[in-house]
Design an enzyme around this catalytic site. Structure first.
Site: not given
Length: 837
Positions: A108, A378-380
């Protein structure tokens, strides 16, 4: 960790107890002040921070010549810094505009950079991984080859979602134009998001020279948190732009006018405010402990991959009685090589009908077994969409339905919104992998359903797949010191006879070459041009083999390219590798080194200690660590002199310390100064001195000061008590006090020296060099005697002669000075307080 199975190392590494102990011991034994101050504790902090910078660069196999370490609050802050400071060219200008391209399988914090680029009117271009493989092109069109518009491409070295390692070769391919993220002319720079990668893999920046490398240290060590760094290539660093300036970044500014001038150092220019200096100091212990426990990043890479490979292989074989798979693994590789796959496994657990069991439910079940893992996206989001088949419209619809990143809404209309991730670190064990696999099997199968072949496959993989260098070393060695770098230096035989008189060294150049050189130098000497006609002679010669230790007086001595032969070739460093001086440890003056040129050894003596000697031959040995140290803002290559002398010094000083020696590799030794009037091409270099090759003082000036101090103290002083306090190399007997400050250059014998400035004295002159006791009156008296100045003595430099033979300085030689045109000598170009050390 008793009873806990920790499988979220990609989220954060765990800190070992020895790291905390080493760090807290450091804090108990040292006082660290704000590095922006100039006091002793602050100088210690500054020097330690600089040492940590070099340790970071060393970890990534590069040097300060190629990269600068800028400390940030983490990888995210480092990425934000790049977005703000990159020299973007916006849309609407006459020349082609910049592009910010990023791989969709990015964190992110990388994608978020487009918010800043948009505000700068720069277009962002997302690139899917498959598109990168199709972006290869042979050559740029001729009209595009000269375009210098800067573009930035960012990609992760390792996906934090699936663990795939994207090719590091992309760095050079993109910069050379072989790979082209988007069809637009210009010059490409590469940002390599290394936060996930470097936690378990080595990164060699000598080979893979990305322009920007952001990292977070808690991913590697587990402690400290909230500290990261941006490694920026020195090729692009000067072009970075900065608008905000905080404390410590300004060389000068005006409060009432729009005037600001940044510091010259790239790191200091971008480190707003006071850096978290105690956390930075903790990094040094992090590197030490990591190396001691594991033997290095290559071992970690092999060990963690072995565990991931084993776990992946077993998970891939798990099937229900109806043949349906138990897990759906989201992977871009087959876990066949640690070069393309990191120790991350991303998956969802399925039921017998092939339906996904929500990650939130899996997380709750795992917690019952005390297994700590990670769930979600997972911030992806890019990788999550790609692997789970989530469309852009699905993301918008899920948000409208109330699902946000990080919550426990794991299924929407039966479709997963995220997945489960396990990841291994260097302290993970085979038992951790087995515990997790048993958890999956026990929650998905009844005891009767667990097939016998599974057990046999587990047994086979136990013996074949999990073997790793780290475990091999643990099983074969009971001592953690096995992994510590062994440093060795040959010691000469001890010399029990202490020289009672000043030695005379019979070392003279031979033959016609030496005679012709001497004659040529004599012809070049400028005639004496000063007031009065009384001769000036060289009365004393001192060298200081170990920086800040006692002087070694000689009657004559060879001169090398760095000054007196062996002068300040060694220095004592603390447990952090930072130079120790008498400012921090006055007892250093009680250590008496002497040089025996015939036996080719240095003998070190101190009261209450047996003499010890080391060879003058530079022989660091194969296992010695060559590292960079800092002396008065100058970088020097050094190597450790071994455990024997380290133990001797530590016993005498009562604190952990080591002896290091400057490497003779002058080519890579950057401890040089561009001194006015002396061209850099002459090859002038310094030993471990602070400012110049030589420090000269005048007996007449000492005599003047002696009378002044004696009057203030109310007691007589001896000249032989005062002279050692000023730690000069050369003591002359001139008829007038302080006349040396009017000289521009001098000749002594056949050697010619240039005066480079006065020595601004520090508190070391307050230390009695015979007892180590302090008396602040000496510096106060010097200030009063000199009209608030603390200058005393002058620095000298000389150009090396073009001869393979050393020249000689001898007591009694005539000193021929030349007056300078401007009688006001300018001080050295630094605001730091200098001392002779």
């Amino acid at each position: 960790l008793s009873g806990i199975t920790y499988l979220d190392h990609a989220g954060s590494a765990l800190f070992p107890e020895s790291l905390l102990k080493a760090f807290t011991d450091d804090l108990r034994n040292n006082v660290y002040g704000n590095p922006h101050s100039q006091n002793i504790s602050s100088k210690l902090t500054y020097d330690t921070i600089e040492h940590v910078r070099y340790r970071i660069l060393q970890h990534f196999h590069t040097t300060a010549e190629d990269y600068t370490v800028i400390f940030t609050s983490g990888c995210t802050a480092a990425l934000k810094l790049v977005a703000e400071a990159f020299p973007w060219i916006p849309e609407g200008t006459k020349q082609p505009s910049s592009r910010f391209c990023y791989l969709t399988d990015s964190h992110t914090s990388v994608v978020g950079m487009r918010g800043i680029t948009a505000s700068k009117n720069v277009l962002s271009v997302p690139i899917k991984p498959k598109e990168m493989l199709l972006s290869e092109k042979n050559t740029l069109p001729p009209e595009e080859q000269n375009c210098t518009t800067p573009h930035l491409f960012s990609y992760p070295a390792q996906s934090n979602f699936s663990g795939i390692k994207y090719p590091l070769s992309w760095i050079q391919d993109i910069k050379s134009g072989k790979l082209c993220p988007t069809e637009i002319p210009g010059k490409w720079f590469v940002l390599l998001d290394a936060a996930s990668y470097v936690s378990t893999s080595p990164l060699d920046l000598r080979i893979h020279q990305a322009d920007f490398i952001p990292i977070s240290f808690y991913k590697i060590f587990g402690f400290p948190t909230g500290l990261g760094a941006l490694l920026v290539s020195n090729r692009i660093a000067p072009f970075l732009r900065k608008s905000y300036f905080g404390g410590g970044t300004a060389a000068a500014y005006l409060a009432a006018e729009d005037f600001y001038f940044p510091r010259k150092s790239i790191a200091e220019r971008f480190e707003d405010g006071t850096v978290p200096f105690l956390d930075i100091i903790a990094l040094k212990h992090g590197f030490d402990v990591l190396e001691r426990l594991t033997g290095g990043m290559e071992n970690i890479k092999q060990h963690t991959f072995s565990l991931a490979h084993y776990t992946y292989t077993v998970m891939s074989t798990l099937k229900y009685t109806n043949g349906a798979p138990v897990v759906r693994i989201y992977s871009d590789t087959d876990f066949s090589s640690p070069d393309v796959q990191g120790p991350i496994i991303n998956f969802n657990i399925l039921d017998e009908n092939g339906e996904v069991i929500g990650f939130s439910q899996v997380d709750k079940m795992a917690s019952l077994y005390n297994i700590h893992l990670r769930t979600g996206c997972f911030c992806n989001t890019g990788a999550c969409q790609m692997h789970l088949g989530i469309s852009n419209e699905d993301i918008r619809r899920n948000l409208q339905a109330g699902h946000m990143c990080g919550d426990d809404v794991d299924l929407v209309d039966g479709h997963p919104t995220g997945s489960v991730r396990i990841s291994f670190g260097y302290m993970s064990t085979f038992e951790d992998a087995q515990t997790f696999l048993k958890f999956v099997m026990s929650t998905r199968f009844s005891k009767s359903d667990i097939a016998v072949p599974l057990q046999s496959s587990v047994t086979k993989l136990t013996t074949e797949s999990v073997k790793s260098p780290v475990q091999d070393d643990y099983s074969s060695c009971n001592s953690a010191n096995k992994f510590a770098p062994k440093m060795h230096m040959l010691d000469g035989d001890l010399c029990d006879d202490s020289p009672a008189t000043v030695p005379t060294v019979k070392w003279q150049p031979r033959g016609t070459e030496a005679e012709s050189i001497r004659a040529a130098v004599s012809e070049m000497a400028v005639p004496t041009c000063r007031r009065g006609g009384k001769p000036i002679t060289l009365s004393n010669i001192y060298l200081y083999p170990i920086k800040s230790c006692s002087a070694f007086e000689v009657a004559e001595w060879p001169v090398g390219n760095q000054g007196l032969l062996y002068d300040r070739n060694w220095m004592v460093v603390n447990q952090n590798g930072v130079c120790m001086t008498q400012k921090q440890e006055p007892r250093l003056c009680l250590i008496n080194p002497s040089i025996d040129l015939k036996q080719n050894i240095m003998i070190i003596q101190a009261e209450g200690m047996d003499p010890i000697s080391i060879s003058l031959e530079e022989n660091p040995g194969k296992e010695a660590v060559i590292c960079e140290s800092k002396v008065c803002s100058h970088r020097v290559k050094t190597y450790d002199c071994g455990e024997r002398i380290a133990g001797w010094l530590s016993a005498f000083l009562g604190r952990s310390c080591r002896l290091i020696r400057q490497s003779s590799d002058i080519k890579n030794n950057k401890h040089q100064k561009n001194t006015k009037g002396l061209a850099p091409a002459t090859g002038i270099s310094l030993s471990l001195v602070n400012e110049a090759q030589y420090l000269l003082i005048n007996v007449a000036s000492i005599s003047y000061l002696k009378d002044h101090i004696s009057a203030r103290l109310g007691e007589p002083l001896e000249m032989q008590e005062l002279i050692p306090r000023f730690r000069a190399n050369l003591v002359i007997s001139a008829p007038e006090s302080f006349e040396e400050e009017e000289w521009a250059e001098i000749s002594i014998g056949s050697l010619r020296f240039q005066v480079v400035g006065p020595c601004s004295r520090c508190q070391i002159i307050c230390i009695d060099q015979q007892s180590g006791e302090r008396n602040k009156e000496f510096l106060q008296s010097l200030s009063a005697a000199r009209g608030r100045k603390t200058n005393f003595g002058i620095y000298l430099m000389n150009q090396p002669l073009c001869s393979s033979f050393p020249d000689i300085l001898s007591v009694g030689s005539q000193v021929l000075p030349v007056l300078k045109e401007n009688p006001e000598i300018q001080p050295p170009s630094s605001n730091e307080e200098k001392c002779s050390g």
